[in-house]
Design a protein around this motif. Structure first.
Motif, PDB file in Angstrom:
ATOM      1  N   LYS A  58       0.833  -1.202   0.000  1.00 63.18           N
ATOM      2  CA  LYS A  58       0.000   0.000   0.000  1.00 63.18           C
ATOM      3  C   LYS A  58       0.873   1.259   0.000  1.00 63.18           C
ATOM      4  CE  LYS A  58      -3.643   1.931   2.999  1.00 63.18           C
ATOM      5  NZ  LYS A  58      -2.835   2.546   4.067  1.00 63.18           N
ATOM      6  N   ALA A  59       1.938   1.221   0.775  1.00 63.80           N
ATOM      7  CA  ALA A  59       2.858   2.360   0.825  1.00 63.80           C
ATOM      8  C   ALA A  59       3.403   2.675  -0.554  1.00 63.80           C
ATOM      9  CB  ALA A  59       3.999   2.069   1.799  1.00 63.80           C
ATOM     10  N   GLY A  60       3.783   1.622  -1.283  1.00 61.41           N
ATOM     11  CA  GLY A  60       4.344   1.821  -2.615  1.00 61.41           C
ATOM     12  C   GLY A  60       3.328   2.413  -3.568  1.00 61.41           C
ATOM     13  N   ARG A  61       2.121   1.909  -3.434  1.00 64.31           N
ATOM     14  CA  ARG A  61       1.069   2.379  -4.324  1.00 64.31           C
ATOM     15  C   ARG A  61       0.804   3.867  -4.112  1.00 64.31           C
ATOM     16  NH1 ARG A  61      -4.751  -0.712  -5.142  1.00 64.31           N
ATOM     17  NH2 ARG A  61      -5.544   0.833  -6.623  1.00 64.31           N
ATOM     18  N   GLU A  62       0.678   4.245  -2.859  1.00 61.47           N
ATOM     19  CA  GLU A  62       0.385   5.646  -2.561  1.00 61.47           C
ATOM     20  C   GLU A  62       1.564   6.548  -2.868  1.00 61.47           C
ATOM     21  OE1 GLU A  62      -1.306   6.009   1.347  1.00 61.47           O
ATOM     22  OE2 GLU A  62      -2.869   4.525   0.909  1.00 61.47           O
ATOM     23  N   ALA A  63       2.754   6.037  -2.556  1.00 63.79           N
ATOM     24  CA  ALA A  63       3.948   6.844  -2.801  1.00 63.79           C
ATOM     25  C   ALA A  63       4.092   7.158  -4.286  1.00 63.79           C
ATOM     26  CB  ALA A  63       5.191   6.115  -2.287  1.00 63.79           C
ATOM     27  N   LEU A  64       3.840   6.145  -5.124  1.00 62.22           N
ATOM     28  CA  LEU A  64       3.993   6.382  -6.558  1.00 62.22           C
ATOM     29  C   LEU A  64       2.974   7.407  -7.058  1.00 62.22           C
ATOM     30  CD1 LEU A  64       5.467   5.819  -9.148  1.00 62.22           C
ATOM     31  CD2 LEU A  64       3.885   3.938  -9.604  1.00 62.22           C
ATOM     32  N   GLN A  65       1.778   7.273  -6.569  1.00 65.88           N
ATOM     33  CA  GLN A  65       0.728   8.209  -6.965  1.00 65.88           C
ATOM     34  C   GLN A  65       1.146   9.655  -6.668  1.00 65.88           C
ATOM     35  OE1 GLN A  65      -2.965   7.456  -4.984  1.00 65.88           O
ATOM     36  NE2 GLN A  65      -4.149   8.719  -6.409  1.00 65.88           N
ATOM     37  N   ILE A  66       1.635   9.863  -5.464  1.00 65.05           N
ATOM     38  CA  ILE A  66       2.049  11.198  -5.042  1.00 65.05           C
ATOM     39  C   ILE A  66       3.241  11.688  -5.869  1.00 65.05           C
ATOM     40  CG2 ILE A  66       3.070  12.495  -3.114  1.00 65.05           C
ATOM     41  CD1 ILE A  66       1.322  10.656  -1.274  1.00 65.05           C
ATOM     42  N   LEU A  67       4.169  10.759  -6.072  1.00 65.79           N
ATOM     43  CA  LEU A  67       5.376  11.090  -6.817  1.00 65.79           C
ATOM     44  C   LEU A  67       5.035  11.564  -8.236  1.00 65.79           C
ATOM     45  CD1 LEU A  67       8.350  10.877  -6.010  1.00 65.79           C
ATOM     46  CD2 LEU A  67       8.326   8.512  -6.771  1.00 65.79           C
ATOM     47  N   LEU A  68       4.152  10.835  -8.890  1.00 66.37           N
ATOM     48  CA  LEU A  68       3.795  11.173 -10.274  1.00 66.37           C
ATOM     49  C   LEU A  68       2.982  12.461 -10.357  1.00 66.37           C
ATOM     50  CD1 LEU A  68       2.934   7.647 -11.723  1.00 66.37           C
ATOM     51  CD2 LEU A  68       5.043   8.969 -11.986  1.00 66.37           C
ATOM     52  N   ALA A  69       2.154  12.658  -9.326  1.00 63.29           N
ATOM     53  CA  ALA A  69       1.357  13.891  -9.309  1.00 63.29           C
ATOM     54  C   ALA A  69       2.264  15.103  -9.153  1.00 63.29           C
ATOM     55  CB  ALA A  69       0.339  13.826  -8.182  1.00 63.29           C
ATOM     56  N   ALA A  70       3.284  14.953  -8.327  1.00 62.64           N
ATOM     57  CA  ALA A  70       4.164  16.094  -8.035  1.00 62.64           C
ATOM     58  C   ALA A  70       5.157  16.336  -9.170  1.00 62.64           C
ATOM     59  CB  ALA A  70       4.915  15.842  -6.728  1.00 62.64           C
ATOM     60  N   THR A  71       5.606  15.253  -9.797  1.00 63.49           N
ATOM     61  CA  THR A  71       6.637  15.385 -10.826  1.00 63.49           C
ATOM     62  C   THR A  71       6.265  14.598 -12.077  1.00 63.49           C
ATOM     63  OG1 THR A  71       8.197  15.328  -8.962  1.00 63.49           O
ATOM     64  CG2 THR A  71       9.141  15.304 -11.187  1.00 63.49           C
ATOM     65  N   PRO A  72       5.489  15.164 -12.964  1.00 61.32           N
ATOM     66  CA  PRO A  72       5.151  14.451 -14.199  1.00 61.32           C
ATOM     67  C   PRO A  72       6.416  14.291 -15.040  1.00 61.32           C
ATOM     68  CG  PRO A  72       3.785  16.419 -13.876  1.00 61.32           C
ATOM     69  CD  PRO A  72       4.917  16.532 -12.929  1.00 61.32           C
ATOM     70  N   GLY A  73       6.400  13.310 -15.877  1.00 57.40           N
ATOM     71  CA  GLY A  73       7.534  13.147 -16.782  1.00 57.40           C
ATOM     72  C   GLY A  73       8.606  12.204 -16.294  1.00 57.40           C
ATOM     73  N   LEU A  74       8.430  11.605 -15.124  1.00 57.87           N
ATOM     74  CA  LEU A  74       9.380  10.578 -14.685  1.00 57.87           C
ATOM     75  C   LEU A  74       9.283   9.409 -15.660  1.00 57.87           C
ATOM     76  CD1 LEU A  74       8.689  10.458 -10.833  1.00 57.87           C
ATOM     77  CD2 LEU A  74      10.684  11.417 -11.998  1.00 57.87           C
ATOM     78  N   ASP A  75      10.413   8.779 -15.946  1.00 58.12           N
ATOM     79  CA  ASP A  75      10.281   7.589 -16.786  1.00 58.12           C
ATOM     80  C   ASP A  75      10.648   6.298 -16.063  1.00 58.12           C
ATOM     81  OD1 ASP A  75      13.026   7.720 -16.864  1.00 58.12           O
ATOM     82  OD2 ASP A  75      13.160   8.306 -18.975  1.00 58.12           O
ATOM     83  N   VAL A  76      11.146   6.413 -14.827  1.00 60.24           N
ATOM     84  CA  VAL A  76      11.403   5.200 -14.034  1.00 60.24           C
ATOM     85  C   VAL A  76      11.381   5.561 -12.548  1.00 60.24           C
ATOM     86  CG1 VAL A  76      13.924   5.471 -14.114  1.00 60.24           C
ATOM     87  CG2 VAL A  76      12.938   3.211 -13.728  1.00 60.24           C
ATOM     88  N   VAL A  77      10.836   4.659 -11.754  1.00 59.49           N
ATOM     89  CA  VAL A  77      10.854   4.862 -10.298  1.00 59.49           C
ATOM     90  C   VAL A  77      11.468   3.634  -9.645  1.00 59.49           C
ATOM     91  CG1 VAL A  77       9.468   5.192  -8.220  1.00 59.49           C
ATOM     92  CG2 VAL A  77       8.877   6.433 -10.309  1.00 59.49           C
ATOM     93  N   VAL A  78      12.433   3.878  -8.799  1.00 57.97           N
ATOM     94  CA  VAL A  78      13.087   2.794  -8.055  1.00 57.97           C
ATOM     95  C   VAL A  78      12.492   2.745  -6.652  1.00 57.97           C
ATOM     96  CG1 VAL A  78      15.278   1.942  -7.153  1.00 57.97           C
ATOM     97  CG2 VAL A  78      15.207   3.096  -9.383  1.00 57.97           C
TER      98      VAL A  78
END
Lengths: 329, 329
Positions: free
Chosen positions: A223-243
């Motif tokens: 769940k943490a990963g799911r929410e973290a990614l959502q927030i990350l993408l909302a804040a910084t569009p244009g990422l092409d990979v997340v570790v």
DNA sequence: GCGTTTTATGGTAGCGCTGTCATAAATCTT
DNA sequence: AAGATTTATGACAGCGCTACCATAAAACGC
């Protein structure tokens, strides 16, 4: 409860002879051995290990201190340890430190009261008091998971720094350029930090850097990963990979992508750590690094059993890691 | 290593007084207590629990025998136990039985050599010898997970038979009629068997029955579930729901559907057991039954600590279960 | 103020086993 | 066959602690 004296009387031998039969130690005539064994069976004798430990000043207990039991990683290590101890007389006593060195120290001291044959713990970082106890104790010590440092006795694990570095190199080679990182709030997870540093180093060498980070305010979970990614993408569009620091969180990331209709790998690469079975059983296997948890536990316990005495030199065993290419990055 | 006698000498008290301070037992003048405490600190005294156990004929060890550590279920139980023991003097010694009652018996006997304060094991089914030891021992006994039977002392868990029954009722109510079941090869997993029986009973009461079964020739895993479902569907087209013995396998089933383009729930219902986090974090949360594993472990350990003596009557604690409706059935 | 209870402390023995040293019997040398 | 070695067994002490009982000092009751 029958004692060794009862066994000895019934078998018409001395206590010490009975003791030798029980411990399979020293020369015993076969006829005597059989007599003692049958007396043991007849009485249902169970040796008293407390008395044995007291008399011999050593026990068959092996102290195992793990940071957590909340995901399968440390149970896997424990399973490896247990596998190595099966068929031996040793028994693991376990403690959970919650990644807190002070808790580790407290539990260690309480475990030392049993004069364990060996102590197994995670990582190379302990409180000064704990380190002192480990160094001066008359028992073997294995420090697991991590080999980036100086062990007390034996270290078994892998270089997390290097794993992070290889992750970065691998992803750059695959064409990813705009890196994000989703962390959790366990700041004392030294190994996750080392991987993070390795990753940053690889990016730097490639003329890149992390362009977005998010720290989930809680422990690691899907769940943490799911929410973290959502927030990350909302804040910084244009990422092409997340570790992600581990597979659990990375799978949460994939689940977010599935939910949000983001094409994993093409549009957004996802990379984890650990190589859990479940990530590999997915239709789109997770790209990650396989840590050899079972092997680490098993190897450590086996090494510890090789000799009661601590050898002069320190032993470092690198169990290595494998990059699993997967289908998500 | 400093002994209690050293502490006593330094604090100018008798050994027994020092012992009382260490154990926080009996009336001690505050000034004396402080003197002993500072002597302990100065010498770095660590009590010898082997000597203590021998003298008092009781230990602070709690034997924990678990069937497996391969999925998160038993580590969750262990985590519950550990949580209850934190802040107490008790320490868990763990053994893994691989679902084999004979292995359980062997490990139990070796654990009894420590005169444990309590023994925790899984299920109510043990070898006759093991059962005899459990009944006649001077320690508390908790049998976890299952309450369909007569415990030795305390049972904490849920009715797996009823869980299976409720699963059947629930799925029938949802309109499913053509049931399949995918099992794994651990025939000694009594609880999975009980759920299976409960399911069959519910189907029978609804005028139905399982129309397809497949046994995966290996241990339970996500991969096992995935392959089992594939075989099941190939052999018996027209199934509208498949029940799995646990979430790991059920998730494998979902992954197969994703891969094969089968609409989960509409075309094929998938139902698991355990309510693992990861199943609930999926975009399509798994329909399953939540077993309260942490609670079971914690409750059991707490109950055991209430009294050293085994009470006359047996205690059965039903921690219950919740049906998680989810989105897959 | 004198017996009675409570509080604080100690002496002694022993928990059940194993290490150390001693000894006896069997086997091997030459 | 006499000594040297190996094999098999035992006597005894003691590991470090706590249970049990005893005792002394303080506090209490009326």
């Amino acid at each position: 409860m029958p004692t060794l004296a009862d066994v000895a009387r019934l078998a018409r031998v001395s206590e010490i002879t009975a003791s030798r039969v029980v411990r399979a130690q020293g020369p015993i005539a076969e006829a005597t051995r059989l007599r003692v064994l049958s007396a043991i069976a007849e009485l249902g004798y169970i040796p008293n290990r407390a008395a044995g430990s007291l008399a011999s000043a050593e026990s068959t207990l092996m102290s195992v201190l793990l940071p957590s039991l909340s995901n399968i990683v440390f149970p896997d290590v424990l399973r490896g340890i247990h596998t190595a101890l099966t068929e031996t007389a040793f028994q693991p006593v376990i403690g959970v430190t919650d990644y807190d060195p002070l808790v580790e120290e407290r539990i260690l001291v309480s475990f030392l009261a049993w004069q364990p044959a060996a102590v197994i713990l995670a990582g190379l970082h302990h409180t000064p008091t704990a380190r002192r106890h480990l160094e001066h104790g008359r028992f073997r010590v294995a420090e697991l998971m991590d080999i980036d440092g100086e062990p007390v006795d034996i270290a078994v694990g892998m270089s997390h720094r290097q794993a992070g570095y290889e992750t970065g190199k691998h992803l750059i080679k695959r064409g990813y350029r705009r890196f994000g990182y989703a962390r959790h709030n366990i700041s004392t997870d030294d190994r996750a930090s080392a991987r993070y540093e390795g990753l940053c180093l690889a990016l730097k060498e490639g003329g890149l850097s992390l362009i977005a980070e998010h720290c989930y305010p809680g422990a690691s979970s899907t769940k943490a990963g799911r929410e973290a990614l959502q927030i990350l993408l909302a804040a910084t569009p244009g990422l092409d990979v997340v570790v992600f620091p581990n597979d659990d969180m990375a799978m949460g990331g994939i689940f977010h992508c599935m939910h949000a209709g983001i094409a994993v790998k093409e549009k957004l690469g996802i990379f984890g750590f650990n190589g859990l079975d479940i990530g590999q059983a997915m239709p789109m296997p997770l790209s990650t690094i396989l840590s050899k948890r079972f092997l680490i536990g098993k190897t450590a316990a086996e090494k510890l059993l090789e000799s009661r005495e601590r050898p002069a030199g320190k032993t470092i065993i690198d169990t290595g890691f494998d990059i699993i290419e997967g289908a998500t990055a």
